[in-house]
Design an enzyme around this catalytic site. Sequence first.
Site, PDB file in Angstrom:
ATOM      1  N   SER A 172       0.847  -1.197   0.000  1.00 19.90           N
ATOM      2  CA  SER A 172       0.000   0.000   0.000  1.00 19.90           C
ATOM      3  C   SER A 172       0.877   1.240   0.000  1.00 19.90           C
ATOM      4  O   SER A 172       2.050   1.193   0.381  1.00 19.90           O
ATOM      5  CB  SER A 172      -0.869   0.030   1.248  1.00 19.90           C
ATOM      6  N   LYS A 173       0.291   2.310  -0.433  1.00 21.26           N
ATOM      7  CA  LYS A 173       1.033   3.556  -0.489  1.00 21.26           C
ATOM      8  C   LYS A 173       1.462   3.997   0.911  1.00 21.26           C
ATOM      9  O   LYS A 173       2.547   4.498   1.107  1.00 21.26           O
ATOM     10  CB  LYS A 173       0.169   4.636  -1.136  1.00 21.26           C
ATOM     11  N   ARG A 174       0.587   3.745   1.857  1.00 20.61           N
ATOM     12  CA  ARG A 174       0.884   4.180   3.224  1.00 20.61           C
ATOM     13  C   ARG A 174       2.151   3.516   3.757  1.00 20.61           C
ATOM     14  O   ARG A 174       3.020   4.163   4.317  1.00 20.61           O
ATOM     15  CB  ARG A 174      -0.300   3.903   4.143  1.00 20.61           C
TER      16      ARG A 174
END
Length: 492
Positions: free
Chosen positions: A246-248
Amino acid sequence: MTETRLRFPPSPTGYLHIGGARTALYNWLYAKQTGGKLILRIEDTDVGRSTQESIQGIIDGLEWLGIDYDEGPYFQTDFAEDHTNAAQNLLTKGAAYKCFCTKEELDAKREAALAAKKPLGYDRTCRNLSASEIAEKEAAGIPYVLRFKVPERTGTLGYDDKILGRIESNYSEIDDFVIVRSNGKPLYLLCNVVDDIRDRITHIIRGQDHMTNTIKQVLLYEALDAPLPVFGHMPLTLDTKKAKISKRSHGEIVAIQFYRDSGFIPWAFNNFLALLGWSAGNDQEFYSKEELIRDFSLERINKSSAIFNYKKNDPKFFTDPKAIFINEHYLRTMDIGELGEMVRKELEADGLWNDAYGSVQKEWYLQALDLIRGRFHTLKDFTTLGRAYFADDFTIEAKPLNKNVLKHEGLQQWLPKLADRYERLEEFNLEETERVARELAEELAIKPGIIINAMRTVVTGQLAGPSMFDILVTIGQEKVVQRLRGVGKLFV
Ligand code: GLU
């Protein structure tokens, strides 16, 4: 045989990421292989989370990858009427019912069921309300949702998943799920099916995260009298610690844009994505577009998760090394003219493009690229590591500067002397440049390596690269002479 029709229906709530692009690619490959069609449908019903920026990002990302579609982009919100009509149709035919239970009631029942260790599903309180009970509640203005009436059957319900095999659930495990909210908005689960029916989708290839929806959707197809498409659920893409990427937690490297902006070659990246979860059963690593379209098969998509091998904080692993490896392969072997076009865009973006590279100096330009591409990883390297070929304002890296230049004070005289001799050469070719350099080293009684390494540093700014004399000839007499003469500047 009916035409195969596939779709890529992203929700525009973020960027196009590796998992989404892989889904798009697999659908595209299957459509191409079967002579079918690919439809792009933007599932923007979640108005609060959908953004124009995301829509554009998806469209741009697909374009960069070269994943073209035959229809669309369609926008789910443009078909709101179809969704409400379908819900109404289900209600009319008795396949759905109005449920007036309030959130508080449902919560209380859930608590009680939890305490009694009973199933948590909806207890079907409103499933058998009489017409007059319904009318009464409506007259009292009690809000309601529409629930799907799961048929009263025993046994199992299922479908043949192209990737995972037979998938089944017990009827008793399926809740009377909500299809329209109390504000009248149909749920995504229903919209998705209605759109797939209208778009005559024959194959739905999507992530395993949709499987809980699929079993309910199988019931919706039946209730809407539509033939069931073929389903295939792809494994998710996880990182080396088996966490969803995920980007996070992983940053930009999960976004397709990152690869475009980092100088990846679009087809090389598709090649990488294709192997992230699929293999033909051999160890072939490089596929042309034609080969991949021919060899791809849904049945050979892996059943277990794909691992995106990314190690944070290791510059060698600025993304999955396999992606870099495949990119290098294409960079080094692709048609030089095609590479020339790609590098042109990079040079233009950096203000380094010279129109002559496309005309009178074209031969020189392509030869220069061919000479330097052997050590490069991405298209960006042509304007960074390879900058000295196209501009005079290149950086001299600290390591070769210290090791190959500053350590030898004498170079302040030696390189200008070499420059004088190079300037006088009538033929600035491989043999002559090498002969002159070696002669000078001999006269000075120093190792030729000292001259050669210093030259490499001063002329290209780099520690390593192609053969030095090839470099000299490519960069050309005038620039070489000028750069060798300028060595003194480096000592101050
Ligand atoms: N809009 C869904 C998503 O982006 C796709 C659902 C589907 O493929 O049916 O996850």
